[in-house]
Design a protein around this motif. Structure first.
Motif, PDB file in Angstrom:
ATOM      1  N   GLU A  38      43.458  44.059  36.656  1.00 46.84           N
ATOM      2  CA  GLU A  38      43.891  44.439  35.313  1.00 46.84           C
ATOM      3  C   GLU A  38      42.879  43.999  34.259  1.00 46.84           C
ATOM      4  O   GLU A  38      42.596  44.731  33.310  1.00 46.84           O
ATOM      5  N   LEU A  39      42.337  42.803  34.427  1.00 43.49           N
ATOM      6  CA  LEU A  39      41.402  42.267  33.445  1.00 43.49           C
ATOM      7  C   LEU A  39      40.161  43.143  33.309  1.00 43.49           C
ATOM      8  O   LEU A  39      39.576  43.248  32.223  1.00 43.49           O
ATOM      9  N   HIS A  40      39.768  43.782  34.401  1.00 42.32           N
ATOM     10  CA  HIS A  40      38.565  44.617  34.381  1.00 42.32           C
ATOM     11  C   HIS A  40      38.867  46.095  34.102  1.00 42.32           C
ATOM     12  O   HIS A  40      37.975  46.935  34.172  1.00 42.32           O
ATOM     13  N   SER A  41      40.120  46.405  33.790  1.00 39.31           N
ATOM     14  CA  SER A  41      40.476  47.797  33.529  1.00 39.31           C
ATOM     15  C   SER A  41      40.176  48.204  32.082  1.00 39.31           C
ATOM     16  O   SER A  41      39.998  49.376  31.778  1.00 39.31           O
ATOM     17  N   ARG A  42      40.152  47.221  31.168  1.00 41.64           N
ATOM     18  CA  ARG A  42      39.787  47.477  29.767  1.00 41.64           C
ATOM     19  C   ARG A  42      39.404  46.148  29.129  1.00 41.64           C
ATOM     20  O   ARG A  42      39.481  45.098  29.762  1.00 41.64           O
ATOM     21  N   LEU A  43      39.010  46.191  27.854  1.00 43.81           N
ATOM     22  CA  LEU A  43      38.598  44.972  27.158  1.00 43.81           C
ATOM     23  C   LEU A  43      39.818  44.234  26.612  1.00 43.81           C
ATOM     24  O   LEU A  43      40.506  44.733  25.711  1.00 43.81           O
ATOM     25  N   TYR A  44      40.096  43.061  27.166  1.00 45.70           N
ATOM     26  CA  TYR A  44      41.158  42.201  26.657  1.00 45.70           C
ATOM     27  C   TYR A  44      40.530  41.094  25.829  1.00 45.70           C
ATOM     28  O   TYR A  44      39.480  40.549  26.193  1.00 45.70           O
ATOM     29  N   SER A 101      36.490  30.984  38.362  1.00 49.14           N
ATOM     30  CA  SER A 101      35.046  31.075  38.617  1.00 49.14           C
ATOM     31  C   SER A 101      34.671  32.221  39.545  1.00 49.14           C
ATOM     32  O   SER A 101      33.561  32.755  39.461  1.00 49.14           O
ATOM     33  N   HIS A 102      35.562  32.621  40.445  1.00 48.17           N
ATOM     34  CA  HIS A 102      35.228  33.703  41.366  1.00 48.17           C
ATOM     35  C   HIS A 102      34.833  34.987  40.621  1.00 48.17           C
ATOM     36  O   HIS A 102      33.947  35.716  41.066  1.00 48.17           O
ATOM     37  N   ILE A 103      35.515  35.256  39.518  1.00 48.50           N
ATOM     38  CA  ILE A 103      35.254  36.523  38.822  1.00 48.50           C
ATOM     39  C   ILE A 103      34.296  36.351  37.648  1.00 48.50           C
ATOM     40  O   ILE A 103      33.948  37.331  36.996  1.00 48.50           O
ATOM     41  N   PHE A 104      33.863  35.130  37.385  1.00 50.56           N
ATOM     42  CA  PHE A 104      32.895  34.912  36.320  1.00 50.56           C
ATOM     43  C   PHE A 104      31.499  34.670  36.882  1.00 50.56           C
ATOM     44  O   PHE A 104      30.514  35.209  36.377  1.00 50.56           O
ATOM     45  N   SER A 105      31.410  33.860  37.915  1.00 52.11           N
ATOM     46  CA  SER A 105      30.091  33.519  38.448  1.00 52.11           C
ATOM     47  C   SER A 105      30.008  33.657  39.964  1.00 52.11           C
ATOM     48  O   SER A 105      28.978  33.366  40.552  1.00 52.11           O
ATOM     49  N   GLY A 106      31.090  34.112  40.581  1.00 57.25           N
ATOM     50  CA  GLY A 106      31.117  34.188  42.035  1.00 57.25           C
ATOM     51  C   GLY A 106      30.904  35.563  42.611  1.00 57.25           C
ATOM     52  O   GLY A 106      30.918  35.746  43.824  1.00 57.25           O
TER      53      GLY A 106
END
Length: 219
Positions: free
Chosen positions: A102-108, A140-145
């Protein structure tokens, strides 16, 4: 070795076999290379499951002094320990994956992110975290992983591995025709074809999710 070490050994050997058994000549799609992100852990998790299989454990799991083979009772305890609170762990992983998607579906922005996570938790959490919990700020997985919009791949690889594992175990661990096809199709072809195509070629059908529940002891 602790059993955790054995599981890790089996897991990494799954990756190793993916390379060793490859018959693809192009390096970029040989073995693990070129395999989709959500399937690259399939062979490793598949082999990892056999670290809990009684027929396999009894081949090598012996007491270092007496030589006694690991008992059925102890194997059952290992499996029960693995599956302890497995349903809660699965819900937590689904929370992470859905939030990531969901977070990557649009700009939150701003509080929208917290509200998004709260909505996901309404579907997945049995206990509401306190307001001061800001897990999303350190995911961290979705920011730098490298898992952005791909955290689900952990669970999907488990689905593939559980389905193939039980298909082979139910057929007979040793001398299984399906196990031979796994070697000749999945391992031998590496990333030269989509894992979706290879899985269907091996199994003769689409993947079924129900075996993940069986593997976790929550059928």
């Amino acid at each position: 070795l602790r059993h955790d070490d054995v599981v890790t050994l089996f897991h990494e050997m799954g990756h190793t076999l993916h390379h060793l058994m490859s018959r693809v000549k192009e390096r970029g799609v040989s073995g693990v290379s070129g395999v989709e992100w959500d399937a690259v852990e399939f062979p490793s998790q598949f082999l990892e499951n056999f670290a809990y299989e009684p027929q396999v454990l009894k081949l090598f799991a012996r007491h270092y002094e007496s030589g006694d083979v690991l008992s059925d009772e102890m194997i059952a305890k290992l499996i029960r320990a693995k599956n302890f609170q497995s349903a809660l762990f699965m819900l937590r992983q689904l929370e992470f994956a859905l939030f990531d998607f969901e977070l990557h579906s649009r700009l939150y922005q701003g509080e929208e992110i917290q509200h998004l996570l709260d909505r996901v938790r309404e579907r997945t959490s049995l206990i509401k975290p306190p307001a001061y919990n800001k897990f999303q700020n350190g995911f961290s997985h979705i920011f730098s992983g490298g898992y952005s919009a791909g955290y689900y791949s952990y669970k999907w690889a488990e689905v593939l591995s559980a389905d193939a594992y039980y298909a082979i175990v139910d057929e007979g661990v040793f001398g299984s025709e399906l196990a031979h096809r796994y070697k000749e199709v999945v391992l031998a072809k590496g990333g030269s074809q989509s894992m979706q195509e290879l899985f269907v070629e091996m199994m003769g059908r689409e993947c079924e999710t129900k075996h993940l529940l069986r593997l976790s002891g929550i059928e």
